[in-house]
Design an enzyme around this catalytic site. Sequence first.
Site, PDB file in Angstrom:
ATOM      1  N   LYS A   1       0.920  -1.072  -0.046  1.00 41.05           N
ATOM      2  CA  LYS A   1      -0.232   0.061  -0.207  1.00 41.05           C
ATOM      3  C   LYS A   1       0.895   1.119   0.088  1.00 41.05           C
ATOM      4  CE  LYS A   1      -4.141   1.814   0.372  1.00 41.05           C
ATOM      5  NZ  LYS A   1      -5.073   1.900  -0.860  1.00 41.05           N
TER       6      LYS A   1
ATOM      7  N   ASP B   1      -2.704 -12.350   5.029  1.00 38.97           N
ATOM      8  CA  ASP B   1      -3.734 -13.128   5.930  1.00 38.97           C
ATOM      9  C   ASP B   1      -5.101 -13.218   4.768  1.00 38.97           C
ATOM     10  OD1 ASP B   1      -5.251 -14.309   7.784  1.00 38.97           O
ATOM     11  OD2 ASP B   1      -5.074 -12.800   9.141  1.00 38.97           O
TER      12      ASP B   1
ATOM     13  N   ASP C   1      -6.927 -16.003   2.246  1.00 40.09           N
ATOM     14  CA  ASP C   1      -8.163 -16.640   2.205  1.00 40.09           C
ATOM     15  C   ASP C   1      -9.050 -16.088   0.947  1.00 40.09           C
ATOM     16  OD1 ASP C   1      -7.579 -17.647   4.627  1.00 40.09           O
ATOM     17  OD2 ASP C   1      -9.152 -16.938   5.904  1.00 40.09           O
TER      18      ASP C   1
END
Length: 369
Positions: free
Chosen positions: A201, A258, A262
Amino acid sequence: MTKTYNICLLPGDGIGPEIIAEGVKVLDAVGAKYDTAFSYTEALLGGCAIDACGTALPDETLRVAEASDAVLLAAVGGPKWDTTDPAKPRPEQGLLGIRKALGLYTNLRPVQIFNALADASTLKPEIVDGVDMMIVRELTGGLYFGRRERFYDEDGCGTSGAAGQRAYDTLEYREYEVERIARQAFEAARKRRNKVTSVDKANVLETSRMWREIVHRIGAQEYPDVELEDLLVDNTAMQLISRPVDFDVVVTENMFGDILSDEAAQITGSLGMLASASLGDGTALYEPSHGSAPDIAGRGIANPLAQILSVEMMLRYSFDMNEAADDIRRAVTAVLDEGWRTGDIKQVDTLADKIVGTVAMGDLVVSHL
Ligand code: NAD
């Protein structure tokens, strides 16, 4: 001369003992083919360790793991050990503890669509066709390990805000942490399609600007043969589901990883198929991405394929046995192409006599090796 590798087995809880047995069966079969012997030492981790020793990670388990060439873990946890009492031991402390003790700073999660299972994805078949990526997540730094605090702020700290609770977490990375995860990503790319997407980012965060600079330096100096692109994390979240096929290796910091891993896992739609590897500079650990499935434990119906695919990763990343790893992947693909399914991955048109249990699925894979 036959090469021997020592493997620490951590069956854990729930379906763990059932699926790890199939992983071992497959390892023994490839070992026989490639003149390699695997010797196993079983140890306790998670709920079973709490029952036997009062702690989720007994010292003996750590000793065995550290002395092994690789660790094969199934899964830990279950309702028996669920507790919110901070004074009581919890199974996941075993997981976090062993990752920390072995210094496993890299998590590799392959996301691959087996064509036979493409319709399990929630995305359209033409979007997921051919998806084959590897998420490389930094595992021991960043926001999850930074300084944090929560307190009552009497005067709003001199701002116009009123008194009230206040909390902060800190996102910090050091140069060496980014360098080593970048190398893991480039190395992984060299074993695949030679492309790395570094996710950050950098338009907002200073840690991301440093991350980007270091990844580019390592890439230019040590891996000029590997293609490198940058992508902002918000954009990545969109691209993962709009053009997942374009990704090869995706490397990112702990929290972004993380969340994105997923999201990427969901692309496949089948939890029982996803393996993972956690690597550091010593003994690495391999495990399925799913949990201990206590709802189906002991019934012989669990899908052992994620465990078997974690064995594939072990051969590739710990023992450099790429041919043997390819054999396992081909065998799993062939079994699925022939229509064999465990209950969790059965499709509407799956014939009843093609639905098999844990042991039969392991046997089918072995028969194709
Ligand atoms: P889970 O992954 O165990 O199960 C989710 C669902 O998927 C269940 O319906 C289960 O039956 C099914 N499933 C999972 N793996 C399967 C397999 N191999 N074959 C067939 N079906 C399968 O997640 P959960 O239910 O949220 O958690 C159960 C326990 O596992 C909890 O105690 C949790 O803390 C623990 N857990 C452990 C790990 C780990 O060991 N790494 C990871 C996640 C959850």
